[in-house]
Design a protein around this motif. Structure first.
Motif, PDB file in Angstrom:
ATOM      1  N   THR A  28       0.834  -1.208   0.000  1.00  0.00           N
ATOM      2  CA  THR A  28       0.000   0.000   0.000  1.00  0.00           C
ATOM      3  C   THR A  28       0.861   1.247   0.000  1.00  0.00           C
ATOM      4  O   THR A  28       0.577   2.222  -0.707  1.00  0.00           O
ATOM      5  CB  THR A  28      -0.924   0.011   1.227  1.00  0.00           C
ATOM      6  OG1 THR A  28      -1.682  -1.197   1.271  1.00  0.00           O
ATOM      7  CG2 THR A  28      -1.881   1.189   1.169  1.00  0.00           C
ATOM      8  N   THR A 226     -17.177  -6.853  10.669  1.00  0.00           N
ATOM      9  CA  THR A 226     -16.528  -5.590  11.041  1.00  0.00           C
ATOM     10  C   THR A 226     -15.083  -5.746  11.498  1.00  0.00           C
ATOM     11  O   THR A 226     -14.203  -4.990  11.056  1.00  0.00           O
ATOM     12  CB  THR A 226     -17.358  -4.867  12.115  1.00  0.00           C
ATOM     13  OG1 THR A 226     -18.676  -4.630  11.617  1.00  0.00           O
ATOM     14  CG2 THR A 226     -16.713  -3.531  12.481  1.00  0.00           C
ATOM     15  N   ILE A 229     -12.867  -6.242   8.438  1.00  0.00           N
ATOM     16  CA  ILE A 229     -12.750  -5.015   7.635  1.00  0.00           C
ATOM     17  C   ILE A 229     -11.810  -4.033   8.318  1.00  0.00           C
ATOM     18  O   ILE A 229     -10.972  -3.385   7.670  1.00  0.00           O
ATOM     19  CB  ILE A 229     -14.143  -4.388   7.411  1.00  0.00           C
ATOM     20  CG1 ILE A 229     -15.002  -5.313   6.546  1.00  0.00           C
ATOM     21  CG2 ILE A 229     -14.015  -3.013   6.758  1.00  0.00           C
ATOM     22  CD1 ILE A 229     -16.431  -4.847   6.374  1.00  0.00           C
ATOM     23  N   LEU A 230     -11.922  -3.936   9.657  1.00  0.00           N
ATOM     24  CA  LEU A 230     -11.037  -3.035  10.393  1.00  0.00           C
ATOM     25  C   LEU A 230      -9.570  -3.458  10.257  1.00  0.00           C
ATOM     26  O   LEU A 230      -8.679  -2.607  10.208  1.00  0.00           O
ATOM     27  CB  LEU A 230     -11.441  -2.981  11.868  1.00  0.00           C
ATOM     28  CG  LEU A 230     -12.745  -2.249  12.182  1.00  0.00           C
ATOM     29  CD1 LEU A 230     -13.078  -2.373  13.662  1.00  0.00           C
ATOM     30  CD2 LEU A 230     -12.652  -0.791  11.783  1.00  0.00           C
ATOM     31  N   GLY A 232      -8.135  -4.875   7.614  1.00  0.00           N
ATOM     32  CA  GLY A 232      -7.663  -4.409   6.316  1.00  0.00           C
ATOM     33  C   GLY A 232      -7.494  -2.904   6.263  1.00  0.00           C
ATOM     34  O   GLY A 232      -6.494  -2.393   5.741  1.00  0.00           O
ATOM     35  N   VAL A 233      -8.466  -2.180   6.830  1.00  0.00           N
ATOM     36  CA  VAL A 233      -8.407  -0.715   6.812  1.00  0.00           C
ATOM     37  C   VAL A 233      -7.219  -0.222   7.637  1.00  0.00           C
ATOM     38  O   VAL A 233      -6.499   0.705   7.231  1.00  0.00           O
ATOM     39  CB  VAL A 233      -9.725  -0.121   7.341  1.00  0.00           C
ATOM     40  CG1 VAL A 233      -9.591   1.380   7.566  1.00  0.00           C
ATOM     41  CG2 VAL A 233     -10.866  -0.406   6.369  1.00  0.00           C
ATOM     42  N   ALA A 236      -3.988  -0.843   5.694  1.00  0.00           N
ATOM     43  CA  ALA A 236      -3.895   0.076   4.556  1.00  0.00           C
ATOM     44  C   ALA A 236      -3.678   1.510   5.021  1.00  0.00           C
ATOM     45  O   ALA A 236      -2.984   2.289   4.357  1.00  0.00           O
ATOM     46  CB  ALA A 236      -5.158  -0.020   3.703  1.00  0.00           C
ATOM     47  N   LEU A 237      -4.279   1.856   6.159  1.00  0.00           N
ATOM     48  CA  LEU A 237      -4.123   3.219   6.677  1.00  0.00           C
ATOM     49  C   LEU A 237      -2.676   3.497   7.059  1.00  0.00           C
ATOM     50  O   LEU A 237      -2.157   4.598   6.809  1.00  0.00           O
ATOM     51  CB  LEU A 237      -5.040   3.420   7.883  1.00  0.00           C
ATOM     52  CG  LEU A 237      -5.067   4.831   8.485  1.00  0.00           C
ATOM     53  CD1 LEU A 237      -5.545   5.842   7.457  1.00  0.00           C
ATOM     54  CD2 LEU A 237      -5.965   4.865   9.725  1.00  0.00           C
ATOM     55  N   CYS A 287      -8.028   3.699   2.496  1.00  0.00           N
ATOM     56  CA  CYS A 287      -9.087   3.187   3.378  1.00  0.00           C
ATOM     57  C   CYS A 287     -10.253   2.590   2.577  1.00  0.00           C
ATOM     58  O   CYS A 287     -10.776   1.526   2.929  1.00  0.00           O
ATOM     59  CB  CYS A 287      -9.590   4.312   4.288  1.00  0.00           C
ATOM     60  SG  CYS A 287      -8.382   4.836   5.517  1.00  0.00           S
ATOM     61  N   VAL A 288     -10.658   3.272   1.515  1.00  0.00           N
ATOM     62  CA  VAL A 288     -11.806   2.795   0.731  1.00  0.00           C
ATOM     63  C   VAL A 288     -11.487   1.469   0.052  1.00  0.00           C
ATOM     64  O   VAL A 288     -12.288   0.523   0.102  1.00  0.00           O
ATOM     65  CB  VAL A 288     -12.225   3.864  -0.298  1.00  0.00           C
ATOM     66  CG1 VAL A 288     -13.237   3.288  -1.286  1.00  0.00           C
ATOM     67  CG2 VAL A 288     -12.821   5.072   0.398  1.00  0.00           C
ATOM     68  N   ALA A 290      -9.242  -0.738   0.873  1.00  0.00           N
ATOM     69  CA  ALA A 290      -9.081  -1.782   1.886  1.00  0.00           C
ATOM     70  C   ALA A 290     -10.436  -2.246   2.403  1.00  0.00           C
ATOM     71  O   ALA A 290     -10.677  -3.455   2.558  1.00  0.00           O
ATOM     72  CB  ALA A 290      -8.219  -1.262   3.034  1.00  0.00           C
ATOM     73  N   ALA A 291     -11.325  -1.296   2.679  1.00  0.00           N
ATOM     74  CA  ALA A 291     -12.644  -1.663   3.197  1.00  0.00           C
ATOM     75  C   ALA A 291     -13.427  -2.483   2.174  1.00  0.00           C
ATOM     76  O   ALA A 291     -14.071  -3.485   2.527  1.00  0.00           O
ATOM     77  CB  ALA A 291     -13.421  -0.400   3.572  1.00  0.00           C
TER      78      ALA A 291
END
Length: 304
Positions: A28, A226, A229-230, A232-233, A236-237, A287-288, A290-291
């Protein structure tokens, strides 16, 4: 929804898949750095184009004694031919297109050449061998073709040159470099998305028994999804933050600290204010993507 439990599950997944998370962060980081560089390069091209468009002029070179063009068979341009150019530039057809006209005599052009080259280097020329020149600045530089067409091939005129056309190869090269950066960034982003999806699937597989128990006790799909997803986000963040730092550092030390002082013919460079615009874009893209990729991966797992 119990947010404390959700966060605990997310960080637990990050610890279990530390090596994959580091891979996601690095991919990323690299991909978003290329994205940021491409955006800044496009900003730089736009800034340079606007700067030079405002200053670019059309040069009308009158024939000198040594001119060899077919329009200069009679030698240096006569006063009558010079006056014809003056009158044509001031005609109703061309005057609305023109912001400013400056006429430079052969003597003035020769003196300017002496100032640039020095008397020794310019001594092999005489004022009669240097072209008298009309410098035409347009209201809209994109309409320079009208001036070029109006005077090209006229008697007494050696050449009509559009300065903006001389810069087109530079802008084209920078645009190609931007496309290359965008292409590399796109490939790296695809790799990041696939890696995030793979990481989430591995994490879900490692916790398949926990997921089965949560489904049996009535946990909703959103509650189960959730934490993944968190994960991955969050990974990536971190990559997006590192990419943002790299972009800011590149502008601060590469552009403002190095290029601005060494490339003198370019006076307009992107700065930290432009880089600050890019930072939220990089964070948002990271973020998008990854989510979306994490959500898609865990949703397919829950359907299985």
């Amino acid at each position: 929804m119990r947010f404390g439990l959700v966060w605990a599950e997310a960080f637990s997944g990050l610890r279990r898949n530390a090596s994959m998370v580091i891979s996601v962060v690095l991919v990323t980081f690299v991909s978003l750095t290329f994205v940021g560089a491409a955006i800044l390069m496009q900003m730089q091209i736009g800034t340079m184009r606007a700067f030079w468009q405002d200053r670019a002029q059309v040069q009308i070179y009158m024939c000198a004694t040594e001119s060899t063009e077919r329009t200069c068979t009679s030698g240096a341009a006569t006063e009558e031919q010079i006056q014809q150019v003056h009158d044509k530039l001031d005609s109703p057809a061309l005057r609305p297109l023109i912001k400013e006209v400056r006429y430079q005599t052969s003597e003035e052009a020769y003196q300017e050449l002496v100032d640039i080259l020095g008397e020794d280097e310019a001594s092999f020329l005489t004022p009669e061998q240097v072209n008298a020149t009309f410098w035409v600045r347009l209201v809209d530089p994109s309409e320079s073709d009208a001036i070029v067409e109006a005077f090209s091939g006229s008697e007494g005129i050696e050449e009509v040159k559009d300065q903006l056309q001389l810069l087109d190869p530079l802008f084209s090269a920078l645009t190609v470099a931007t496309y290359i950066a965008v292409g590399i960034a796109a490939l790296m982003l695809i790799a990041a998305v696939l890696l995030i999806a793979t990481t989430i699937r591995l994490s879900a597989f490692a916790r398949r028994r926990e997921i089965s128990i949560m489904r049996l006790v009535g946990a909703s799909n959103r509650f189960i999804q959730t934490p993944f997803i968190l994960e991955g986000v969050f990974a990536a963040l971190i990559g997006a933050v590192l990419a943002s730092a790299a972009v800011l550092a590149g502008v601060r030390f590469g552009v403002e600290g190095y290029l601005r002082s060494r490339v003198s013919f370019v006076t307009t460079w992107v700065g930290l204010a432009d880089a600050a615009i890019v930072v939220p874009i990089l964070l948002g893209i990271g973020c998008v993507l990854a989510a979306l990729s994490a959500g898609f991966a865990i949703r397919r797992w829950l359907r299985a």
